[in-house]
Design a protein around this motif. Sequence first.
Motif, PDB file in Angstrom:
ATOM      1  N   LEU A 177      54.183  32.237   4.361  1.00 21.43           N
ATOM      2  CA  LEU A 177      53.516  30.814   4.151  1.00 21.43           C
ATOM      3  C   LEU A 177      54.343  29.957   3.578  1.00 21.43           C
ATOM      4  O   LEU A 177      55.201  30.069   2.765  1.00 21.43           O
ATOM      5  CB  LEU A 177      52.516  31.036   2.929  1.00 21.43           C
ATOM      6  N   SER A 178      54.476  28.882   4.370  1.00 17.78           N
ATOM      7  CA  SER A 178      55.717  27.694   4.258  1.00 17.78           C
ATOM      8  C   SER A 178      55.456  27.327   2.648  1.00 17.78           C
ATOM      9  O   SER A 178      56.452  26.718   2.200  1.00 17.78           O
ATOM     10  CB  SER A 178      55.176  26.557   5.003  1.00 17.78           C
ATOM     11  N   GLY A 179      54.164  27.047   2.103  1.00 17.39           N
ATOM     12  CA  GLY A 179      54.297  26.765   0.588  1.00 17.39           C
ATOM     13  C   GLY A 179      54.713  27.499  -0.344  1.00 17.39           C
ATOM     14  O   GLY A 179      54.913  27.263  -1.573  1.00 17.39           O
ATOM     15  N   LEU A 180      54.994  28.865   0.232  1.00 18.71           N
ATOM     16  CA  LEU A 180      55.623  29.904  -0.922  1.00 18.71           C
ATOM     17  C   LEU A 180      57.376  29.923  -0.577  1.00 18.71           C
ATOM     18  O   LEU A 180      58.039  29.696  -1.262  1.00 18.71           O
ATOM     19  CB  LEU A 180      55.009  31.268  -0.828  1.00 18.71           C
ATOM     20  N   ALA A 181      57.409  29.781   0.845  1.00 18.65           N
ATOM     21  CA  ALA A 181      58.772  30.096   1.576  1.00 18.65           C
ATOM     22  C   ALA A 181      59.696  28.642   1.166  1.00 18.65           C
ATOM     23  O   ALA A 181      60.675  28.958   0.658  1.00 18.65           O
ATOM     24  CB  ALA A 181      58.927  30.246   2.927  1.00 18.65           C
ATOM     25  N   GLU A 182      59.225  27.735   1.471  1.00 18.65           N
ATOM     26  CA  GLU A 182      59.999  26.613   1.418  1.00 18.65           C
ATOM     27  C   GLU A 182      60.292  26.176  -0.144  1.00 18.65           C
ATOM     28  O   GLU A 182      61.599  25.965  -0.240  1.00 18.65           O
ATOM     29  CB  GLU A 182      59.216  25.293   2.052  1.00 18.65           C
ATOM     30  N   PRO A 183      59.596  26.270  -1.114  1.00 17.53           N
ATOM     31  CA  PRO A 183      60.036  26.180  -2.498  1.00 17.53           C
ATOM     32  C   PRO A 183      60.869  27.410  -2.765  1.00 17.53           C
ATOM     33  O   PRO A 183      61.864  27.180  -3.768  1.00 17.53           O
ATOM     34  CB  PRO A 183      58.699  26.133  -3.273  1.00 17.53           C
ATOM     35  N   GLY A 205      42.789  27.198   4.226  1.00 17.07           N
ATOM     36  CA  GLY A 205      43.643  26.354   3.946  1.00 17.07           C
ATOM     37  C   GLY A 205      45.158  26.551   3.773  1.00 17.07           C
ATOM     38  O   GLY A 205      46.114  25.420   4.018  1.00 17.07           O
ATOM     39  N   ALA A 206      45.356  27.553   3.436  1.00 16.53           N
ATOM     40  CA  ALA A 206      46.996  28.103   3.069  1.00 16.53           C
ATOM     41  C   ALA A 206      47.679  27.874   4.528  1.00 16.53           C
ATOM     42  O   ALA A 206      48.845  27.713   4.455  1.00 16.53           O
ATOM     43  CB  ALA A 206      46.839  29.485   2.629  1.00 16.53           C
ATOM     44  N   ALA A 207      47.014  27.970   5.478  1.00 14.58           N
ATOM     45  CA  ALA A 207      47.700  27.698   6.772  1.00 14.58           C
ATOM     46  C   ALA A 207      48.268  26.099   6.821  1.00 14.58           C
ATOM     47  O   ALA A 207      49.304  25.987   7.479  1.00 14.58           O
ATOM     48  CB  ALA A 207      47.004  28.077   7.930  1.00 14.58           C
ATOM     49  N   ASN A 208      47.854  25.426   6.183  1.00 17.41           N
ATOM     50  CA  ASN A 208      48.325  24.214   6.134  1.00 17.41           C
ATOM     51  C   ASN A 208      48.821  23.837   4.493  1.00 17.41           C
ATOM     52  O   ASN A 208      48.743  22.591   4.016  1.00 17.41           O
ATOM     53  CB  ASN A 208      47.251  22.952   6.497  1.00 17.41           C
ATOM     54  N   GLY A 209      49.437  24.751   3.987  1.00 15.38           N
ATOM     55  CA  GLY A 209      49.842  24.698   2.622  1.00 15.38           C
ATOM     56  C   GLY A 209      51.446  23.874   2.298  1.00 15.38           C
ATOM     57  O   GLY A 209      52.034  23.993   3.335  1.00 15.38           O
ATOM     58  N   HIS A 210      51.401  23.207   1.632  1.00 15.87           N
ATOM     59  CA  HIS A 210      52.652  22.583   0.899  1.00 15.87           C
ATOM     60  C   HIS A 210      53.038  22.870  -0.394  1.00 15.87           C
ATOM     61  O   HIS A 210      52.407  23.257  -1.073  1.00 15.87           O
ATOM     62  CB  HIS A 210      52.401  20.836   1.374  1.00 15.87           C
ATOM     63  N   ALA A 211      54.298  22.446  -0.469  1.00 15.60           N
ATOM     64  CA  ALA A 211      54.883  22.696  -2.093  1.00 15.60           C
ATOM     65  C   ALA A 211      55.115  21.036  -2.453  1.00 15.60           C
ATOM     66  O   ALA A 211      55.408  20.218  -1.745  1.00 15.60           O
ATOM     67  CB  ALA A 211      56.058  23.634  -1.917  1.00 15.60           C
ATOM     68  N   THR A 212      55.388  20.937  -3.727  1.00 14.25           N
ATOM     69  CA  THR A 212      56.206  19.829  -4.188  1.00 14.25           C
ATOM     70  C   THR A 212      57.479  19.695  -3.913  1.00 14.25           C
ATOM     71  O   THR A 212      57.923  20.560  -3.448  1.00 14.25           O
ATOM     72  CB  THR A 212      55.811  19.847  -5.786  1.00 14.25           C
ATOM     73  N   PRO A 213      58.027  18.550  -4.109  1.00 17.04           N
ATOM     74  CA  PRO A 213      59.589  18.283  -3.549  1.00 17.04           C
ATOM     75  C   PRO A 213      60.418  19.421  -3.932  1.00 17.04           C
ATOM     76  O   PRO A 213      60.228  19.758  -5.298  1.00 17.04           O
ATOM     77  CB  PRO A 213      59.856  16.908  -4.217  1.00 17.04           C
ATOM     78  N   ASN A 214      61.157  20.208  -3.172  1.00 19.71           N
ATOM     79  CA  ASN A 214      62.000  21.102  -3.583  1.00 19.71           C
ATOM     80  C   ASN A 214      63.180  20.788  -4.175  1.00 19.71           C
ATOM     81  O   ASN A 214      64.518  20.734  -3.358  1.00 19.71           O
ATOM     82  CB  ASN A 214      62.226  21.944  -2.273  1.00 19.71           C
ATOM     83  N   THR A 215      63.363  20.369  -5.509  1.00 19.39           N
ATOM     84  CA  THR A 215      64.419  20.157  -6.336  1.00 19.39           C
ATOM     85  C   THR A 215      64.160  20.412  -7.661  1.00 19.39           C
ATOM     86  O   THR A 215      63.171  20.148  -8.332  1.00 19.39           O
ATOM     87  CB  THR A 215      64.654  18.823  -5.941  1.00 19.39           C
ATOM     88  N   PRO A 216      65.241  20.918  -8.171  1.00 19.17           N
ATOM     89  CA  PRO A 216      65.235  21.153  -9.575  1.00 19.17           C
ATOM     90  C   PRO A 216      64.395  19.778 -10.617  1.00 19.17           C
ATOM     91  O   PRO A 216      63.904  20.019 -11.521  1.00 19.17           O
ATOM     92  CB  PRO A 216      66.411  21.613 -10.142  1.00 19.17           C
ATOM     93  N   GLY A 217      64.806  18.524 -10.165  1.00 19.96           N
ATOM     94  CA  GLY A 217      64.433  17.460 -10.796  1.00 19.96           C
ATOM     95  C   GLY A 217      62.961  17.048 -10.893  1.00 19.96           C
ATOM     96  O   GLY A 217      62.365  16.548 -11.573  1.00 19.96           O
ATOM     97  N   TRP A 218      62.181  17.973  -9.901  1.00 21.20           N
ATOM     98  CA  TRP A 218      60.830  17.828 -10.008  1.00 21.20           C
ATOM     99  C   TRP A 218      60.034  18.253 -11.268  1.00 21.20           C
ATOM    100  O   TRP A 218      59.153  17.605 -11.622  1.00 21.20           O
ATOM    101  CB  TRP A 218      60.209  18.527  -8.794  1.00 21.20           C
ATOM    102  N   ALA A 219      60.802  19.182 -12.074  1.00 15.75           N
ATOM    103  CA  ALA A 219      60.180  19.701 -13.373  1.00 15.75           C
ATOM    104  C   ALA A 219      59.999  18.357 -14.289  1.00 15.75           C
ATOM    105  O   ALA A 219      59.051  18.349 -14.929  1.00 15.75           O
ATOM    106  CB  ALA A 219      61.020  20.704 -13.749  1.00 15.75           C
ATOM    107  N   ALA A 220      61.039  17.297 -14.276  1.00 21.33           N
ATOM    108  CA  ALA A 220      60.954  16.334 -15.112  1.00 21.33           C
ATOM    109  C   ALA A 220      59.667  15.467 -14.771  1.00 21.33           C
ATOM    110  O   ALA A 220      59.138  14.828 -15.620  1.00 21.33           O
ATOM    111  CB  ALA A 220      62.127  15.711 -14.995  1.00 21.33           C
ATOM    112  N   VAL A 221      59.413  15.265 -13.344  1.00 26.37           N
ATOM    113  CA  VAL A 221      58.086  14.486 -12.898  1.00 26.37           C
ATOM    114  C   VAL A 221      57.030  15.099 -13.482  1.00 26.37           C
ATOM    115  O   VAL A 221      56.090  14.501 -14.101  1.00 26.37           O
ATOM    116  CB  VAL A 221      58.105  14.144 -11.382  1.00 26.37           C
TER     117      VAL A 221
END
Length: 422
Positions: A127-133, A368-384
Amino acid sequence: MKYRLLAGGSVLALTAALSACSSSSGPDSANGDGRTTVDVWLMRDSVSVQFQKEFTADFEKRHPTIDVKIQIQEWDGIGQKITAALASNDAPDVIEAGNTQVAQFAESGGLLDLSDREDELNGEDWLSGLAEPGSYEGKQYGIPYYAANRVVIYRTDLFEKAGVDAAGIKTREQWIDATTKLNKGGTQGIYLPGQLWYALAGFIWDEGGDLAAESGGKWSGALDTPEALRGMAFYEELQALGKGPKDSDEDDPPQAEVMAQGQVAQVISTPGGANVIAENNPELKGKLAFFPIPGKTADTPGAVFTGGSDLVVPAAAAHPDEAVTFIKELTGDTWQKKLAVAMSYVPNRTSLASAVADDPGAAAMAVGAANGHATPNTPGWAAVEAENPIKDYMTAVLTGGDPAKEAAKASQDITRAMNAGS
């Protein structure tokens, strides 16, 4: 699923966490009988006690030279605890981490690069929403474990009363039409709080936009793009078909309790929300069902934020090869299917979606998971997420603010937060 993203704390807190996370088996856990103990941290409620027992027994039978020691961890404070473990010489061999946490841990250099093991770990259809992040700077550190995402929970009795067939709701347009029909006679067509930003993110992704974008090594907020503004416009249209508060999220008040108490026809939630609704109002047992969040066209479900977990191996792990063997078994076909059925999760691979076909909530999630996404893949997203200007932006627009101006302001806040440490 929500996961709290935590940055490292003070030196004092780090030291305390280091002492708390020490593994009892020590850095070299080879036993006198030639067996090796693999230390594993799994999170509370990611597996049942029965599943854990069955998996461990089967694994040790299939791998007679490896013992498995699983320690269950709590989500509260786990970010700091993992950070401390990765900095120590006494890290476990395998750690379950929230999918949006992996980049933060990879940035520190504390995780093992597993890019060369992707093929043997069935990486072709993760799943891209797990693999990408789970990747960072082109390398794969997190191996997809399981996923969960939001669906629409609806009242079958209210749909029937309004003459609405949920099976026919495949597009946004059909969803708006159905919700408008439901929003009559004291019934809220949908209870959608003003700050459910995970749902907004899905609408933005559907439009081809994103929450933030990277260029030249720097991240910038992207809520003010035409695509993101169209996503917010749809959110505003849908939110108006109910009485959800414009200045709070799904936890204030808990939307499951609202649906249990009133004439609410729909909420956007993970399927587990249906259990909470029925617990608060037993009369609704048997009257709750699910469908995937509709997309712009009937052939593609709405985009969703894929919550869930990845499995990582610390760079300091005493037994990295055995750790990968453990991960290979737990994320392989047999145990992924069993885990999905036991815990109502979405399996980590698109080809395994049929495993949850008989679970209505999980089946809707899998679509829905087939069109799953993740939040921006960067450590800085935690601060957001810690500051979360997205919520303030949503409330501002829903209470009459100019969308373009409010989006520009929120994008500036996202940019500042993401680059604060650079």
